[in-house]
Design an enzyme around this catalytic site. Structure first.
Site, PDB file in Angstrom:
ATOM      1  N   CYS A 251     -13.487   2.273  13.171  1.00 28.12           N
ATOM      2  CA  CYS A 251     -12.966   3.531  12.608  1.00 28.12           C
ATOM      3  C   CYS A 251     -14.018   4.631  12.540  1.00 28.12           C
ATOM      4  O   CYS A 251     -13.692   5.809  12.624  1.00 28.12           O
ATOM      5  CB  CYS A 251     -12.411   3.292  11.211  1.00 28.12           C
ATOM      6  SG  CYS A 251     -11.183   2.001  11.195  1.00 28.12           S
TER       7      CYS A 251
ATOM      8  N   HIS B 265     -11.070  10.361   8.695  1.00 28.59           N
ATOM      9  CA  HIS B 265     -10.458   9.346   9.555  1.00 28.59           C
ATOM     10  C   HIS B 265      -9.080   9.032   8.981  1.00 28.59           C
ATOM     11  O   HIS B 265      -8.935   8.828   7.770  1.00 28.59           O
ATOM     12  CB  HIS B 265     -11.341   8.097   9.585  1.00 28.59           C
ATOM     13  CG  HIS B 265     -10.609   6.870  10.028  1.00 28.59           C
ATOM     14  ND1 HIS B 265      -9.904   6.823  11.213  1.00 28.59           N
ATOM     15  CD2 HIS B 265     -10.459   5.649   9.443  1.00 28.59           C
ATOM     16  CE1 HIS B 265      -9.350   5.626  11.330  1.00 28.59           C
ATOM     17  NE2 HIS B 265      -9.665   4.903  10.272  1.00 28.59           N
TER      18      HIS B 265
ATOM     19  N   ASN C 113      -2.712   5.245  12.449  1.00 29.69           N
ATOM     20  CA  ASN C 113      -4.173   5.127  12.442  1.00 29.69           C
ATOM     21  C   ASN C 113      -4.621   4.794  13.868  1.00 29.69           C
ATOM     22  O   ASN C 113      -4.333   3.717  14.378  1.00 29.69           O
ATOM     23  CB  ASN C 113      -4.554   4.021  11.451  1.00 29.69           C
ATOM     24  CG  ASN C 113      -6.041   3.734  11.400  1.00 29.69           C
ATOM     25  OD1 ASN C 113      -6.795   4.088  12.290  1.00 29.69           O
ATOM     26  ND2 ASN C 113      -6.457   3.061  10.337  1.00 29.69           N
TER      27      ASN C 113
HETATM   28  O1  UT7 Z   1      -8.780   2.243   9.470  1.00 28.53           O
HETATM   29  C1  UT7 Z   1      -9.294   1.006   9.152  1.00 28.53           C
HETATM   30  C2  UT7 Z   1      -9.488   0.868   7.702  1.00 28.53           C
HETATM   31  N1  UT7 Z   1      -8.277   0.359   7.139  1.00 28.53           N
HETATM   32  C3  UT7 Z   1      -7.847   0.826   5.996  1.00 28.53           C
HETATM   33  O2  UT7 Z   1      -8.432   1.738   5.449  1.00 28.53           O
HETATM   34  C4  UT7 Z   1      -6.639   0.163   5.382  1.00 28.53           C
HETATM   35  C5  UT7 Z   1      -6.762   0.129   3.899  1.00 28.53           C
HETATM   36  N2  UT7 Z   1      -5.662  -0.593   3.270  1.00 28.53           N
HETATM   37  C6  UT7 Z   1      -4.403  -0.142   3.241  1.00 28.53           C
HETATM   38  O3  UT7 Z   1      -4.131   0.910   3.770  1.00 28.53           O
HETATM   39  C7  UT7 Z   1      -3.368  -0.941   2.478  1.00 28.53           C
HETATM   40  O4  UT7 Z   1      -3.999  -2.033   1.870  1.00 28.53           O
HETATM   41  C8  UT7 Z   1      -2.188  -1.443   3.348  1.00 28.53           C
HETATM   42  C9  UT7 Z   1      -1.320  -0.267   3.729  1.00 28.53           C
HETATM   43  C10 UT7 Z   1      -2.719  -2.127   4.590  1.00 28.53           C
HETATM   44  C11 UT7 Z   1      -1.337  -2.444   2.602  1.00 28.53           C
HETATM   45  O5  UT7 Z   1      -0.873  -1.860   1.408  1.00 28.53           O
HETATM   46  P1  UT7 Z   1      -1.033  -2.642   0.026  1.00 28.53           P
HETATM   47  O6  UT7 Z   1      -0.424  -1.799  -0.985  1.00 28.53           O
HETATM   48  O7  UT7 Z   1      -2.484  -2.989  -0.136  1.00 28.53           O
HETATM   49  O8  UT7 Z   1      -0.140  -3.920   0.263  1.00 28.53           O
HETATM   50  P2  UT7 Z   1      -0.523  -5.462   0.202  1.00 28.53           P
HETATM   51  O9  UT7 Z   1      -1.241  -5.867   1.436  1.00 28.53           O
HETATM   52  O10 UT7 Z   1      -1.170  -5.775  -1.108  1.00 28.53           O
HETATM   53  O11 UT7 Z   1       0.887  -6.124   0.198  1.00 28.53           O
HETATM   54  C12 UT7 Z   1       1.824  -5.879  -0.851  1.00 28.53           C
HETATM   55  C13 UT7 Z   1       3.136  -6.521  -0.488  1.00 28.53           C
HETATM   56  C14 UT7 Z   1       3.001  -7.974  -0.039  1.00 28.53           C
HETATM   57  O12 UT7 Z   1       4.152  -8.670  -0.466  1.00 28.53           O
HETATM   58  P3  UT7 Z   1       4.135  -9.579  -1.801  1.00 28.53           P
HETATM   59  O13 UT7 Z   1       3.069 -10.614  -1.552  1.00 28.53           O
HETATM   60  O14 UT7 Z   1       3.819  -8.652  -2.901  1.00 28.53           O
HETATM   61  O15 UT7 Z   1       5.511 -10.122  -1.823  1.00 28.53           O
HETATM   62  C15 UT7 Z   1       3.012  -7.882   1.453  1.00 28.53           C
HETATM   63  O16 UT7 Z   1       3.466  -9.061   2.073  1.00 28.53           O
HETATM   64  O17 UT7 Z   1       3.714  -5.839   0.631  1.00 28.53           O
HETATM   65  C16 UT7 Z   1       3.973  -6.771   1.677  1.00 28.53           C
HETATM   66  N3  UT7 Z   1       3.800  -6.096   2.954  1.00 28.53           N
HETATM   67  C17 UT7 Z   1       4.787  -5.430   3.575  1.00 28.53           C
HETATM   68  N4  UT7 Z   1       6.079  -5.240   3.261  1.00 28.53           N
HETATM   69  C18 UT7 Z   1       6.825  -4.513   4.126  1.00 28.53           C
HETATM   70  C19 UT7 Z   1       2.672  -5.997   3.701  1.00 28.53           C
HETATM   71  N5  UT7 Z   1       2.913  -5.264   4.789  1.00 28.53           N
HETATM   72  C20 UT7 Z   1       4.214  -4.914   4.749  1.00 28.53           C
HETATM   73  C21 UT7 Z   1       5.050  -4.169   5.593  1.00 28.53           C
HETATM   74  N6  UT7 Z   1       6.338  -3.992   5.250  1.00 28.53           N
HETATM   75  N7  UT7 Z   1       4.594  -3.611   6.736  1.00 28.53           N
END
Ligand code: UT7
Length: 349
Positions: A114, A276, A306
């Site tokens: 990134c 970014h 992204n």
């Molecule tokens: O550019 C590279 C650097 N990367 C970043 O800066 C990314 C930084 N992180 C993020 O942007 C966020 O952490 C994400 C967008 C990737 C994920 O969001 P989050 O709020 O941290 O979600 P999570 O991973 O904690 O997941 C929460 C819930 C989970 O379900 P349960 O366990 O609560 O039932 C996931 O399984 O959301 C679920 N989930 C989804 N649901 C629907 C994860 N991805 C998805 C999805 N659609 N695409």
């Protein structure tokens, strides 16, 4: 010592638009979840067989070179940032040199994910300042769509990423008070495994065996590539999203403030911050932390997702094309991502 300026900028995004609803055909997700957590509405995917990371880079480079008032023949060095290269090796730099029929110039590939474009700009900036080169093509390009897990298992990563390319030509500037004022590069490999694609690689579980990271179940095998890796979906990127998010919202403001301090400037002096495009929520957090107005920050993750190394030049190009970056403006570029690596640059446009 002459400063370097961005003499020309270009971008290319594939015409194929993929909406959040389109992704629902492959995985259990929703437009609501994706927009709420990331701000993304749609992204572009490259043509599977007719576009590569390099061909997209060529399109962006052509525009940047023309806008810089030069020709491919006059480019004397290439710096190419990507995490999704056409080949494991050689890098995309030489493929770009070949495709654009450039002279037998140096071509350097940057692997900083990134923050790759920021690292690339910084390297090019040093070559201009020392007088070694006069026309450097700096590119960020990604074809993520070819290497993502489109099953529900991979949804936390796959919904975020998009394809595209951005390019700039750096030249020495003759004007006073213009050009790249400073660049700031950082890394902390302690969390290397939190956002990574482990395979194919040569680690043979070395790091897991040493317990440096808790990924032993995720990265098995003592081969460069194996059926087991395919069966266990280990040829896809892994991300601990929450940990990355938490670190990003600290490091983005920190590295932006570092650049401002170095130049005796304040957040209020920034005309345009191009972060970014990792996640709209991260950009909004950074904006709030620095007390910036909506007019001082440019985001386009809503349309492109992204695009990793391409996201900063694509956003910068779009902002410039819309007249939001003008001569004399103070522009700040900043990035954070896998490594972790993070970086910033301050430019007097
Ligand atoms: O550019 C590279 C650097 N990367 C970043 O800066 C990314 C930084 N992180 C993020 O942007 C966020 O952490 C994400 C967008 C990737 C994920 O969001 P989050 O709020 O941290 O979600 P999570 O991973 O904690 O997941 C929460 C819930 C989970 O379900 P349960 O366990 O609560 O039932 C996931 O399984 O959301 C679920 N989930 C989804 N649901 C629907 C994860 N991805 C998805 C999805 N659609 N695409």
């Amino acid at each position: 010592m002459p400063l370097s300026k961005i003499a020309g900028i270009g971008m290319y995004t594939p015409p194929n638009i993929v909406t959040n609803n389109d992704l629902m055909q492959y995985m259990d997700t929703s437009d609501e979840w994706i927009q709420e957590r990331t701000g993304i509405q749609e992204r572009r995917y490259a043509h599977r067989t007719e576009e590569t990371t390099t061909t997209m880079a060529v399109e962006a480079s052509k525009i940047a070179i023309e806008r810089a008032g030069t020709t491919a023949d006059e480019i004397d060095f290439i710096v190419f940032a990507t995490l999704s290269p056409d080949y494991y090796f050689p890098g995309c730099g030489v493929l770009l040199q070949r495709a654009m029929k450039m002279k037998e110039i140096g071509a350097l590939d940057i692997r900083n994910q990134c923050s790759g474009f920021l690292y690339a700009i910084s390297v090019a900036d040093q070559f201009i300042k020392t007088g070694m080169y006069k026309n450097i093509l700096v590119v960020g390009s990604e074809k993520h769509s070819f290497g993502l897990d489109f099953s529900t298992r991979g949804r936390n990563i796959s919904v975020i990423f998009g394809d595209g390319a951005g390019a700039v030509v750096l030249q020495p500037t003759e004007k006073e008070n213009q050009g790249i004022l400073s660049t700031h590069l950082h890394s902390d490999g302690e969390s290397a495994e939190l956002l990574a694609m482990y395979n194919p690689g040569t680690h043979a579980n070395y790091w897991a065996a040493k317990n440096y990271a808790d990924f032993s179940d995720e990265a098995i095998g003592d081969m460069f590539m194996s059926h087991q890796m395919i069966e266990k979906a280990q040829l896809y990127p892994y991300m601990d999203g929450q940990s990355v998010f938490k670190k990003a919202v600290v490091k983005f403001p920190e590295v932006i403030m570092e650049a401002l301090h170095k130049n005796n400037l304040l957040p209020s002096d920034i005309n345009m911050l191009i972060p970014h495009q990792a996640n709209l929520r991260i950009s909004q957090f950074v904006q709030q932390k620095l007390g910036l107005s909506n007019d001082q920050v440019y985001n386009n993750i809503q349309q492109y997702g992204n695009t990793t190394a391409a996201s900063v030049p694509i956003a910068l190009c779009e902002a410039w094309e819309k007249g939001k970056v003008k001569e004399g403006d103070l522009v700040c570029l900043a990035a954070f991502g896998s490594g972790f690596t993070w970086a910033s640059a301050l430019i007097k446009w």
